[in-house]
Design a protein around this motif. Structure first.
Motif, PDB file in Angstrom:
ATOM      1  N   ARG A 111     -13.367   8.290 -13.675  1.00  0.00           N
ATOM      2  CA  ARG A 111     -12.046   8.937 -13.741  1.00  0.00           C
ATOM      3  C   ARG A 111     -10.962   7.873 -13.903  1.00  0.00           C
ATOM      4  NH1 ARG A 111     -12.437  14.447 -12.215  1.00  0.00           N
ATOM      5  NH2 ARG A 111     -14.607  14.865 -11.652  1.00  0.00           N
ATOM      6  N   GLY A 112      -9.966   8.185 -14.690  1.00  0.00           N
ATOM      7  CA  GLY A 112      -8.872   7.239 -14.873  1.00  0.00           C
ATOM      8  C   GLY A 112      -7.874   7.260 -13.735  1.00  0.00           C
ATOM      9  N   ASP A 113      -7.619   8.450 -13.179  1.00  0.00           N
ATOM     10  CA  ASP A 113      -6.605   8.601 -12.139  1.00  0.00           C
ATOM     11  C   ASP A 113      -7.160   9.477 -11.017  1.00  0.00           C
ATOM     12  OD1 ASP A 113      -3.992   7.425 -13.448  1.00  0.00           O
ATOM     13  OD2 ASP A 113      -4.971   8.631 -14.992  1.00  0.00           O
ATOM     14  N   ALA A 114      -7.145   8.955  -9.811  1.00  0.00           N
ATOM     15  CA  ALA A 114      -7.718   9.678  -8.672  1.00  0.00           C
ATOM     16  C   ALA A 114      -6.953   9.323  -7.406  1.00  0.00           C
ATOM     17  CB  ALA A 114      -9.198   9.331  -8.507  1.00  0.00           C
ATOM     18  N   VAL A 115      -6.974  10.245  -6.458  1.00  0.00           N
ATOM     19  CA  VAL A 115      -6.406  10.027  -5.132  1.00  0.00           C
ATOM     20  C   VAL A 115      -7.514  10.262  -4.115  1.00  0.00           C
ATOM     21  CG1 VAL A 115      -4.750  10.836  -3.415  1.00  0.00           C
ATOM     22  CG2 VAL A 115      -4.083  10.723  -5.821  1.00  0.00           C
ATOM     23  N   VAL A 116      -7.733   9.291  -3.244  1.00  0.00           N
ATOM     24  CA  VAL A 116      -8.743   9.418  -2.198  1.00  0.00           C
ATOM     25  C   VAL A 116      -8.011   9.516  -0.862  1.00  0.00           C
ATOM     26  CG1 VAL A 116     -10.796   8.418  -1.143  1.00  0.00           C
ATOM     27  CG2 VAL A 116     -10.355   8.072  -3.597  1.00  0.00           C
ATOM     28  N   VAL A 117      -8.028  10.711  -0.280  1.00  0.00           N
ATOM     29  CA  VAL A 117      -7.312  10.970   0.966  1.00  0.00           C
ATOM     30  C   VAL A 117      -8.215  10.616   2.139  1.00  0.00           C
ATOM     31  CG1 VAL A 117      -6.259  12.745   2.396  1.00  0.00           C
ATOM     32  CG2 VAL A 117      -5.873  12.752  -0.071  1.00  0.00           C
ATOM     33  N   ASN A 118      -7.778   9.660   2.919  1.00  0.00           N
ATOM     34  CA  ASN A 118      -8.541   9.180   4.063  1.00  0.00           C
ATOM     35  C   ASN A 118      -8.081   9.920   5.309  1.00  0.00           C
ATOM     36  OD1 ASN A 118      -9.250   7.499   6.395  1.00  0.00           O
ATOM     37  ND2 ASN A 118      -9.902   5.982   4.894  1.00  0.00           N
ATOM     38  N   LEU A 119      -8.986  10.707   5.899  1.00  0.00           N
ATOM     39  CA  LEU A 119      -8.659  11.518   7.077  1.00  0.00           C
ATOM     40  C   LEU A 119      -9.450  11.020   8.280  1.00  0.00           C
ATOM     41  CD1 LEU A 119      -8.766  15.098   5.490  1.00  0.00           C
ATOM     42  CD2 LEU A 119      -6.742  13.743   6.035  1.00  0.00           C
ATOM     43  N   GLY A 120      -8.769  10.356   9.169  1.00  0.00           N
ATOM     44  CA  GLY A 120      -9.380   9.885  10.413  1.00  0.00           C
ATOM     45  C   GLY A 120      -8.354   9.986  11.516  1.00  0.00           C
ATOM     46  N   THR A 121      -8.343   9.003  12.424  1.00  0.00           N
ATOM     47  CA  THR A 121      -7.256   8.943  13.396  1.00  0.00           C
ATOM     48  C   THR A 121      -5.941   8.761  12.651  1.00  0.00           C
ATOM     49  OG1 THR A 121      -8.717   7.980  15.054  1.00  0.00           O
ATOM     50  CG2 THR A 121      -6.350   7.689  15.386  1.00  0.00           C
ATOM     51  N   GLY A 122      -5.945   7.838  11.703  1.00  0.00           N
ATOM     52  CA  GLY A 122      -4.825   7.669  10.796  1.00  0.00           C
ATOM     53  C   GLY A 122      -5.107   8.372   9.485  1.00  0.00           C
ATOM     54  N   VAL A 123      -4.091   8.445   8.642  1.00  0.00           N
ATOM     55  CA  VAL A 123      -4.192   9.164   7.372  1.00  0.00           C
ATOM     56  C   VAL A 123      -3.516   8.332   6.291  1.00  0.00           C
ATOM     57  CG1 VAL A 123      -3.402  11.220   6.124  1.00  0.00           C
ATOM     58  CG2 VAL A 123      -4.269  11.446   8.442  1.00  0.00           C
ATOM     59  N   GLY A 124      -4.087   8.323   5.119  1.00  0.00           N
ATOM     60  CA  GLY A 124      -3.476   7.633   3.987  1.00  0.00           C
ATOM     61  C   GLY A 124      -4.127   8.084   2.701  1.00  0.00           C
ATOM     62  N   ALA A 125      -3.704   7.487   1.590  1.00  0.00           N
ATOM     63  CA  ALA A 125      -4.217   7.885   0.279  1.00  0.00           C
ATOM     64  C   ALA A 125      -4.502   6.638  -0.554  1.00  0.00           C
ATOM     65  CB  ALA A 125      -3.215   8.779  -0.444  1.00  0.00           C
ATOM     66  N   GLY A 126      -5.778   6.383  -0.845  1.00  0.00           N
ATOM     67  CA  GLY A 126      -6.139   5.325  -1.766  1.00  0.00           C
ATOM     68  C   GLY A 126      -5.904   5.804  -3.189  1.00  0.00           C
ATOM     69  N   LEU A 127      -5.325   4.950  -4.011  1.00  0.00           N
ATOM     70  CA  LEU A 127      -4.897   5.359  -5.349  1.00  0.00           C
ATOM     71  C   LEU A 127      -5.685   4.626  -6.425  1.00  0.00           C
ATOM     72  CD1 LEU A 127      -1.019   5.261  -4.791  1.00  0.00           C
ATOM     73  CD2 LEU A 127      -2.577   7.198  -4.461  1.00  0.00           C
ATOM     74  N   VAL A 128      -6.235   5.378  -7.351  1.00  0.00           N
ATOM     75  CA  VAL A 128      -6.863   4.830  -8.548  1.00  0.00           C
ATOM     76  C   VAL A 128      -6.004   5.272  -9.724  1.00  0.00           C
ATOM     77  CG1 VAL A 128      -8.897   4.859 -10.035  1.00  0.00           C
ATOM     78  CG2 VAL A 128      -9.176   4.895  -7.541  1.00  0.00           C
ATOM     79  N   LEU A 129      -5.364   4.319 -10.390  1.00  0.00           N
ATOM     80  CA  LEU A 129      -4.479   4.620 -11.502  1.00  0.00           C
ATOM     81  C   LEU A 129      -4.909   3.807 -12.717  1.00  0.00           C
ATOM     82  CD1 LEU A 129      -1.010   4.575  -9.665  1.00  0.00           C
ATOM     83  CD2 LEU A 129      -2.501   6.532 -10.112  1.00  0.00           C
ATOM     84  N   GLY A 130      -5.046   4.466 -13.849  1.00  0.00           N
ATOM     85  CA  GLY A 130      -5.457   3.768 -15.055  1.00  0.00           C
ATOM     86  C   GLY A 130      -6.840   3.165 -14.949  1.00  0.00           C
ATOM     87  N   GLY A 131      -7.707   3.775 -14.143  1.00  0.00           N
ATOM     88  CA  GLY A 131      -9.082   3.314 -14.019  1.00  0.00           C
ATOM     89  C   GLY A 131      -9.299   2.198 -13.025  1.00  0.00           C
ATOM     90  N   GLY A 132      -8.240   1.736 -12.353  1.00  0.00           N
ATOM     91  CA  GLY A 132      -8.379   0.649 -11.398  1.00  0.00           C
ATOM     92  C   GLY A 132      -7.639   0.929 -10.106  1.00  0.00           C
ATOM     93  N   LEU A 133      -7.974   0.165  -9.082  1.00  0.00           N
ATOM     94  CA  LEU A 133      -7.343   0.312  -7.771  1.00  0.00           C
ATOM     95  C   LEU A 133      -5.872  -0.105  -7.850  1.00  0.00           C
ATOM     96  CD1 LEU A 133      -7.969   0.919  -4.765  1.00  0.00           C
ATOM     97  CD2 LEU A 133      -8.458  -1.521  -4.497  1.00  0.00           C
ATOM     98  N   HIS A 134      -4.982   0.764  -7.338  1.00  0.00           N
ATOM     99  CA  HIS A 134      -3.557   0.466  -7.320  1.00  0.00           C
ATOM    100  C   HIS A 134      -3.164   0.006  -5.921  1.00  0.00           C
ATOM    101  CE1 HIS A 134       0.681   0.642  -8.338  1.00  0.00           C
ATOM    102  NE2 HIS A 134       0.889   1.375  -7.264  1.00  0.00           N
ATOM    103  N   ARG A 135      -2.640  -1.234  -5.839  1.00  0.00           N
ATOM    104  CA  ARG A 135      -2.297  -1.813  -4.548  1.00  0.00           C
ATOM    105  C   ARG A 135      -0.801  -1.799  -4.256  1.00  0.00           C
ATOM    106  NH1 ARG A 135      -6.177  -4.507  -2.001  1.00  0.00           N
ATOM    107  NH2 ARG A 135      -8.160  -4.875  -3.072  1.00  0.00           N
ATOM    108  N   GLY A 136       0.020  -1.793  -5.292  1.00  0.00           N
ATOM    109  CA  GLY A 136       1.446  -1.953  -5.080  1.00  0.00           C
ATOM    110  C   GLY A 136       1.812  -3.421  -4.978  1.00  0.00           C
ATOM    111  N   VAL A 137       3.109  -3.720  -5.002  1.00  0.00           N
ATOM    112  CA  VAL A 137       3.559  -5.108  -5.077  1.00  0.00           C
ATOM    113  C   VAL A 137       3.231  -5.892  -3.808  1.00  0.00           C
ATOM    114  CG1 VAL A 137       5.902  -4.651  -4.214  1.00  0.00           C
ATOM    115  CG2 VAL A 137       5.503  -6.564  -5.783  1.00  0.00           C
ATOM    116  N   SER A 138       3.122  -5.234  -2.662  1.00  0.00           N
ATOM    117  CA  SER A 138       2.820  -5.934  -1.411  1.00  0.00           C
ATOM    118  C   SER A 138       1.542  -5.399  -0.759  1.00  0.00           C
ATOM    119  CB  SER A 138       3.996  -5.823  -0.431  1.00  0.00           C
ATOM    120  OG  SER A 138       4.232  -4.467  -0.084  1.00  0.00           O
ATOM    121  N   ASN A 139       0.618  -4.858  -1.567  1.00  0.00           N
ATOM    122  CA  ASN A 139      -0.641  -4.318  -1.056  1.00  0.00           C
ATOM    123  C   ASN A 139      -0.415  -3.206  -0.045  1.00  0.00           C
ATOM    124  OD1 ASN A 139      -3.567  -4.494  -1.221  1.00  0.00           O
ATOM    125  ND2 ASN A 139      -3.565  -5.274   0.864  1.00  0.00           N
TER     126      ASN A 139
END
Length: 433
Positions: free
Chosen positions: A207-235
């Motif tokens: 998949r080129g674009d995907a969102v992986v929602v992490n549901l545990g004690t904490g919550v977040g969303a891992g992002l796959v954009l353009g076929g690769g892991l998206h980290r943002g400018v400061s990870n």
């Protein structure tokens, strides 16, 4: 940041190995077609991976005429990788071969309040030692240990910058781990680890674009954009759990009110249950796992309290996910980690219905919402693949230094202590066990 030619070579080497792990044995021609790289580039990268012992020649494919094609495969026994999942209530460690098959597992429970960095490091060191002993391998065969820790991390310095659930600020976690663990270490967080696991082996593969929602004690969303892991400018990309879902809502550990995490993280789900039925026997006030498991069993048995709590949680979660669908237009949204695995299909149904109510029709029409299909701990698996990436980068740096010295007799020698070390690693001073 502009990528160097060495960065590109490392990424290409990583992609070739990723394809080999997914489909071994295969030919160089098939690898070129799968990766989009030229045959000459693939041949060079395959040669490098053969020299590193990560892959092996396994003969030739049948030919109806013409020159038979040589086949290569992952050398599963060519090394080992370790993935560490540090969560708020446990530490889980898994040891993998190079084909990323699980060879050993170890778990350490963390009691409430047992969150000082030294305590967490002690649990990690004990579990890493356990899996190495279980697998019966030489320590030198461990190519890397990927460590996932909740919150915001700086991969380059190895610092856990902020973990709100533990009130950690600027903890030098990799340095602390290196005092106890005699293997190369690579630090990241569970959002990236889960996204990488799904990208390599799960619902985001291909998949080129995907969102992986992490549901545990904490919550977040891992992002796959353009076929690769998206980290943002400061990870720091993916801190969706700390976006506002309810104005002036529940107080969050981050200091804000109404964050997504306070309604769909495990403590938030417990609060949903307490508000719905304060005296419910499903509630285990000091035990997140027991409460979530009880809710899962209750929902499966059509217990009205459990059904209502799962429905309410799904409504909150669906409202939050609809914003991700509208904003990112992904091909797939994956519900991952232990809370999603426990609540399973009942939660998935409620989420799909809620997203259908809140998301715009055009982006939603292109989006699947699924549970993670990965049978093992996705955080451990993803952390191990991040360690593999780090090992390939380190190998590339060593190769580059050897090449530079061969070209110039006057080149200065590499720093012995730092040679081959990639960003986010620390040399370990602990004796090998």
């Amino acid at each position: 940041m502009k990528r160097t030619s060495r960065d590109i070579r490392t990424a290409n080497r990583y992609e070739v190995l990723r394809q080999l792990i997914a489909a071994s044995p295969t030919s160089r021609q098939e690898l070129a077609a799968a990766t989009g790289l030229s045959l000459a580039t693939v041949a060079t990268l395959v040669g490098e991976l053969l020299d590193l012992g990560m892959i092996t020649e396994v003969g030739f494919e049948d030919s109806a005429g013409g020159r038979p094609r040589g086949l290569v495969a992952v050398n599963a026994a060519g090394g080992a990788l370790i993935g560490v999942d540090i969560a708020e209530t446990y530490v889980r460690v898994e040891l993998f071969d190079l084909a990323l098959n699980v060879l050993a597992r170890a778990d350490e429970d963390m009691r409430p309040g047992e969150s000082l960095p030294e305590q967490v490091v002690g649990h990690v060191a004990a579990a890493v030692g356990s899996v190495v002993a279980q697998a019966g391998i030489e320590g030198a065969r461990v190519l890397g240990v990927g460590v996932s820790v909740p919150g915001q991390v700086d991969r380059d310095t190895g610092i856990a910058e902020y973990a709100p659930n533990w009130d950690w600020h600027d903890v030098p976690l990799l340095d602390l781990l290196a005092q106890r663990i005699a293997h190369p270490l690579y630090l990241d967080n569970p959002l990236r680890a889960c996204a990488v696991a799904e990208l390599w082996f799960g619902a985001a593969r291909g998949r080129g674009d995907a969102v992986v929602v992490n549901l545990g004690t904490g919550v977040g969303a891992g992002l796959v954009l353009g076929g690769g892991l998206h980290r943002g400018v400061s990870n720091s990309a993916g801190e969706w759990g700390h976006t506002t879902l309810v104005l002036d809502g529940r107080l969050c550990h981050c200091g804000n009110h109404g964050c997504v995490e306070t309604y769909v993280g495990a403590p938030g789900i417990m609060l949903n249950l307490r508000e719905s039925s304060p005296r419910s026997t499903l509630l285990h006030p000091e035990d997140q796992t027991a409460t979530i498991d009880a809710l899962a069993r209750g929902a499966a048995a059509n217990d009205p309290v459990a059904v209502k709590v799962v429905r309410d949680t799904g409504r909150y979660l669906g409202a939050g996910i609809s914003a991700l669908v509208n904003l990112l237009n992904p091909e797939v949204v994956v519900l991952s980690s232990w809370v999603a695995a426990a609540l399973g299909e009942p939660l998935l149904r409620e989420v799909r219905e809620a997203v259908a109510r809140h998301a715009l029709k055009r982006p939603l029409a292109s989006t699947e919402i699924v549970l993670s299909p990965i049978p093992t701990d996705p955080v451990c698996l993803g952390a191990a693949t991040l360690a593999l990436e780090g090992a390939l980068q380190s190998a590339g740096q060593r190769t580059g230094k050897r090449t530079d010295r061969s070209r110039s007799r006057t080149a200065p020698p590499a720093d012995a202590e730092g040679a081959g070390r990639s960003p986010g690693t620390r040399p370990s001073t602990a004796p090998r066990s």
